[in-house]
Every structure is written in C-alpha cells, then in structure tokens.
Design an enzyme around this catalytic site. Structure first.
Site, PDB file in Angstrom:
ATOM      1  N   LYS A   1       1.340  -2.531   9.175  1.00  0.00           N
ATOM      2  CA  LYS A   1       2.509  -1.660   9.127  1.00  0.00           C
ATOM      3  C   LYS A   1       3.724  -2.460   9.570  1.00  0.00           C
ATOM      4  O   LYS A   1       3.746  -3.019  10.678  1.00  0.00           O
ATOM      5  CB  LYS A   1       2.328  -0.429  10.005  1.00  0.00           C
ATOM      6  CG  LYS A   1       3.497   0.535   9.885  1.00  0.00           C
ATOM      7  CD  LYS A   1       3.139   1.962  10.211  1.00  0.00           C
ATOM      8  CE  LYS A   1       4.278   2.911   9.870  1.00  0.00           C
ATOM      9  NZ  LYS A   1       3.951   4.315  10.162  1.00  0.00           N
TER      10      LYS A   1
ATOM     11  N   ASP B   1       3.847  15.321  11.136  1.00  0.00           N
ATOM     12  CA  ASP B   1       3.993  14.866   9.746  1.00  0.00           C
ATOM     13  C   ASP B   1       2.675  15.006   8.994  1.00  0.00           C
ATOM     14  O   ASP B   1       2.213  14.082   8.328  1.00  0.00           O
ATOM     15  CB  ASP B   1       4.476  13.414   9.714  1.00  0.00           C
ATOM     16  CG  ASP B   1       5.048  13.014   8.353  1.00  0.00           C
ATOM     17  OD1 ASP B   1       5.399  13.916   7.557  1.00  0.00           O
ATOM     18  OD2 ASP B   1       5.153  11.804   8.086  1.00  0.00           O
TER      19      ASP B   1
ATOM     20  N   LEU C   1       0.822  -1.216   0.000  1.00  0.00           N
ATOM     21  CA  LEU C   1       0.000   0.000   0.000  1.00  0.00           C
ATOM     22  C   LEU C   1       0.851   1.259   0.000  1.00  0.00           C
ATOM     23  O   LEU C   1       0.415   2.313  -0.456  1.00  0.00           O
ATOM     24  CB  LEU C   1      -0.930   0.003   1.216  1.00  0.00           C
ATOM     25  CG  LEU C   1      -1.996  -1.093   1.251  1.00  0.00           C
ATOM     26  CD1 LEU C   1      -2.780  -1.028   2.557  1.00  0.00           C
ATOM     27  CD2 LEU C   1      -2.955  -0.955   0.062  1.00  0.00           C
ATOM     28  N   GLY C   2       2.047   1.164   0.531  1.00  0.00           N
ATOM     29  CA  GLY C   2       2.917   2.336   0.570  1.00  0.00           C
ATOM     30  C   GLY C   2       4.236   2.014   1.238  1.00  0.00           C
ATOM     31  O   GLY C   2       4.325   1.093   2.067  1.00  0.00           O
ATOM     32  N   LYS C   3       5.251   2.766   0.846  1.00  0.00           N
ATOM     33  CA  LYS C   3       6.577   2.590   1.431  1.00  0.00           C
ATOM     34  C   LYS C   3       7.109   3.943   1.859  1.00  0.00           C
ATOM     35  O   LYS C   3       6.841   4.966   1.239  1.00  0.00           O
ATOM     36  CB  LYS C   3       7.535   1.950   0.420  1.00  0.00           C
ATOM     37  CG  LYS C   3       7.170   0.535   0.030  1.00  0.00           C
ATOM     38  CD  LYS C   3       8.202  -0.052  -0.930  1.00  0.00           C
ATOM     39  CE  LYS C   3       7.851  -1.493  -1.304  1.00  0.00           C
ATOM     40  NZ  LYS C   3       8.849  -2.082  -2.237  1.00  0.00           N
TER      41      LYS C   3
ATOM     42  N   TYR D   1      10.978   4.650   6.897  1.00  0.00           N
ATOM     43  CA  TYR D   1      11.146   3.781   8.054  1.00  0.00           C
ATOM     44  C   TYR D   1      10.490   2.414   7.914  1.00  0.00           C
ATOM     45  O   TYR D   1      10.668   1.558   8.766  1.00  0.00           O
ATOM     46  CB  TYR D   1      10.606   4.483   9.294  1.00  0.00           C
ATOM     47  CG  TYR D   1      11.302   5.796   9.567  1.00  0.00           C
ATOM     48  CD1 TYR D   1      12.596   5.819  10.078  1.00  0.00           C
ATOM     49  CD2 TYR D   1      10.683   6.999   9.289  1.00  0.00           C
ATOM     50  CE1 TYR D   1      13.250   7.018  10.320  1.00  0.00           C
ATOM     51  CE2 TYR D   1      11.329   8.219   9.531  1.00  0.00           C
ATOM     52  CZ  TYR D   1      12.611   8.213  10.040  1.00  0.00           C
ATOM     53  OH  TYR D   1      13.249   9.406  10.275  1.00  0.00           O
ATOM     54  N   GLY D   2       9.704   2.190   6.871  1.00  0.00           N
ATOM     55  CA  GLY D   2       9.043   0.911   6.731  1.00  0.00           C
ATOM     56  C   GLY D   2       8.044   0.925   5.595  1.00  0.00           C
ATOM     57  O   GLY D   2       8.096   1.777   4.699  1.00  0.00           O
ATOM     58  N   LYS D   3       7.088   0.000   5.631  1.00  0.00           N
ATOM     59  CA  LYS D   3       6.073  -0.058   4.587  1.00  0.00           C
ATOM     60  C   LYS D   3       4.752  -0.541   5.173  1.00  0.00           C
ATOM     61  O   LYS D   3       4.690  -1.067   6.291  1.00  0.00           O
ATOM     62  CB  LYS D   3       6.516  -0.985   3.466  1.00  0.00           C
ATOM     63  CG  LYS D   3       6.637  -2.459   3.852  1.00  0.00           C
ATOM     64  CD  LYS D   3       7.033  -3.297   2.633  1.00  0.00           C
ATOM     65  CE  LYS D   3       7.138  -4.778   2.980  1.00  0.00           C
ATOM     66  NZ  LYS D   3       7.496  -5.589   1.777  1.00  0.00           N
ATOM     67  N   VAL D   4       3.688  -0.354   4.397  1.00  0.00           N
ATOM     68  CA  VAL D   4       2.356  -0.813   4.770  1.00  0.00           C
ATOM     69  C   VAL D   4       1.866  -1.740   3.670  1.00  0.00           C
ATOM     70  O   VAL D   4       1.964  -1.412   2.481  1.00  0.00           O
ATOM     71  CB  VAL D   4       1.380   0.363   4.951  1.00  0.00           C
ATOM     72  CG1 VAL D   4      -0.007  -0.158   5.338  1.00  0.00           C
ATOM     73  CG2 VAL D   4       1.889   1.338   6.009  1.00  0.00           C
TER      74      VAL D   4
END
Length: 370
Positions: free
Chosen positions: A76, A168, A53-55, A58-61
């Site tokens: 997450k 953010d 779903l997204g990067k 610090y990480g990705k979903v």
C-alpha cells in the site's frame, strides 16, 4: 461462527502514533522498521513491481515480489503530497493491530518510506475483492451471501469490541481467499477511528453512507459511532443478494430511500418494491440494522440469529407464497412470541396461513409426534 480464533496478547497501546507490539512471521522484506523509525528505502531495490491492484483517493495498492525472498505481497503506497505522516502511522497501526483476526487482512511488520511515499506490506490474494464476485442485477447465491456476511460481521464485531469503527464497509474492501467464499477478509483501515471521536465531513456520500452522515454538510462535525458500520453492513447485504444498491443516497430526497423510510417507520405495511424478494425474517433484520434512529440500531452480532433462516422468497423451505399475515408476523419485533412461533412452525412443515382449525390440528399432530 463457532469459537473465535485466539487473537494473542493485547497490544501495549492503541495510540495511532505509536506502533503496537506484536510479532508476525513474514519473510517479505530484507529489513523491517516501525512507524516511529521508518527506514528510507528505494522501492525498486527490494521489490519487483508486477502490477497495480487498485487505486483510491488517498493512494494505491500494487502487487510486488520481494527480490530476496521471492514472496508476493500487496504494497500500500500513500503519497506524501496527500498523506500526513500521522495519518499514515494511524492506518498502519490499526491495520497491524487488527490483523490477527481470522477475517481481517494480514499486515506485515514491513513499513518504510521513499522520497515520495509511505509504504507498508500486506498479504495478497489472486482472487480479488468481493465487488467483482457479485453478479450485477442478480446478486449472489443465498448460501454464499450468508458465508460472506458472517465473516464480515465477525471482523466488525471484533473491531467494535476494541471501540474501533471501520467507516468504509463496501465490497471493494472485502478480499476473497477461497473460491467458495469460505474465507474472506476485511481490509483498508484508512478511515478507521475510535468510537466517539469527532471528525469533519469532507467527502460526498455513497450508497453505504448512513443518513446521519448524509444529512451533514461539508466540514460539519460528526461523531463517529459503531452504528455507522452497522448501517453499512445492512446495505452491503442488500447489494450482495440483489446486485443493486437500495438507493443512491440515504437522503429523504432519494425516492427509493424515502419509500424504505415510510415502511421502516411503520407508516405503511407495503413492502418497498426492491425489497420484496426477501423473507419476513430477513426484513426483520433489515429493519433493525437500518433503523433511521442511530441509537435503535442492533449490534452487528445480531445477524448471527438469522443465519439459519431462509432469506430469499424463492428459496423458502415451504415453497409457498407469503401472505400478508405472515409478513406482519415475521416483521414484528424480536420479542414478539407469535413471530418466533411462526418461524418454528414453518421449519417443521406447518402451514401458518391456512384455516385455523386445520392449523390447530397440524400443531397437535406435531406435538404428539414429539
């Protein structure tokens, strides 16, 4: 936005290393654990991975389906190579603590680790985030922007009441749950800190970054303030209504930012070119939330005072051009009675920039009609 949702009982603690006590009903995992007692699981044993779903840095979903409950969730995933356990605990703790708010994404009581990553589960929406809903170079319809900004402001107001700063705010961190934007949710609390905490600047700047952070050099100490979010909210609103950024960096070396600062400090009455599509009433809000001096920025709830006013020049109720006199009145401080009177008269169809005698007669006719 009307009455706020009942958020339930207060958590027992806001210690980022101690999970708060709260119950969420979510059949999304065979078992659950706390951040102090992480279960060691193999992700593929319990979830079917559907897609990314997204990067981020610090990480990705990822989108996944729980094998036992057939429920889709957003997982997450934070790699252990770049994420310390205490950082993971803090993000999960704040996400879980804040999620009862209507406009904050739900974080479920599902948290575990694999050999390489820390993982927790959140609700999923197929409609994606706000970034893809903003037409580039055009912007959203005024009514849609108002719908979104009210909900984001409500979420931030709730966070600020708990002395927490998101840090953010941007379209990518706002999820859409209804096609008409009647329900959007704030997400990603990886940078969330308590108000007043000292942090070190480690990242570069983006257009949403306030000037007090842009001016700091790498590794310089910065005090986290709720006013940081208020600045970002103002930039977010500009982006929603225009489809553009107001500047690349809130730094005096950026010509667009410098032009805004000259106007903001009242050293010029000339409205910066990229801001001329906004009405004087909305410019008043921008002047308050985007004040260069952090202590002078308005609280986030200030936006609610302007929701019923026209925001875009081409959608004004009177359908008439804005005079310089009207700009100055609308751009005045909120305690200026003339500015408030001008707004009231316009809403009742009284032209405020015509012959004085004609205006007085129209005012008299309006008062008599009451």
């Amino acid at each position: 936005m009307g009455n706020k949702k009942d958020y339930g009982p207060e958590p027992l603690s806001l210690n980022p290393n101690t999970i708060t006590t709260r119950t969420l009903h979510s059949d999304v995992s065979p078992r659950s654990s706390t951040s102090d007692n992480l279960l060691q699981l193999e992700l593929e044993d319990h979830y079917d991975i559907i897609k990314d779903l997204g990067k981020g840095t610090y990480g990705k979903v990822i989108l996944a389906r729980c094998k036992e409950t057939d429920t889709k969730v957003a997982l997450k995933i934070l790699p252990k190579l770049t994420t310390k356990q205490r950082e993971f605990k803090r993000e999960f703790n704040y996400s879980y603590y804040l999620s009862p708010h209507y406009n904050i994404v739900d974080t479920y009581n599902v948290v575990f680790e694999t050999n390489t990553s820390f993982i927790f589960a959140q609700e999923y929406t197929p409609l994606g985030d706000l970034f893809d809903a903003i037409p580039p170079q055009i912007g959203m319809a005024e009514k849609d922007a108002k719908t979104v900004i009210q909900q984001v402001a409500s979420a931030l107001d709730f966070m600020h009441s708990k002395n927490l700063v998101h840090r953010d705010i941007k379209p990518e961190n706002i999820l859409i749950f209804e096609p008409d934007f009647s329900r959007v949710k704030l997400m990603d609390f990886g940078m969330t800190k308590k108000d007043g905490v000292l942090v070190r600047k480690i990242n570069g700047s983006i257009p949403y970054t306030p000037p007090e952070i842009c001016e700091a050099v790498r590794n310089e100490g910065i005090v986290v303030r709720v006013e940081n979010d208020i600045w970002a909210l103002g930039v977010l609103l500009f982006c929603m209504l225009t489809g553009n950024f107001p500047w690349e960096n809130a730094d005096i070396g950026d010509m667009y930012f410098k032009e805004f600062v000259v106007w903001q400090r009242r050293k010029s009455t000339k409205i910066p070119s990229q801001w001329r599509k906004f009405t004087p009433r909305l410019m008043r809000f921008f002047r308050k939330c985007l004040d260069i001096k952090i202590d002078k920025r308005c609280p986030v709830r200030e936006i609610f005072k302007y929701i019923n006013d026209p925001w875009l020049v081409n959608q004004r109720r009177s359908g008439t051009p804005i005079s310089e006199e009207e700009r100055q009145l609308g751009d005045s401080d909120s305690d200026n009675p003339m500015g408030e009177l001008t707004s009231i008269l316009q809403n009742h169809g009284i032209d405020t920039h015509v012959d004085k005698h004609y205006r007085d007669r129209r005012i008299s006719e309006w008062l008599l009609s009451l």
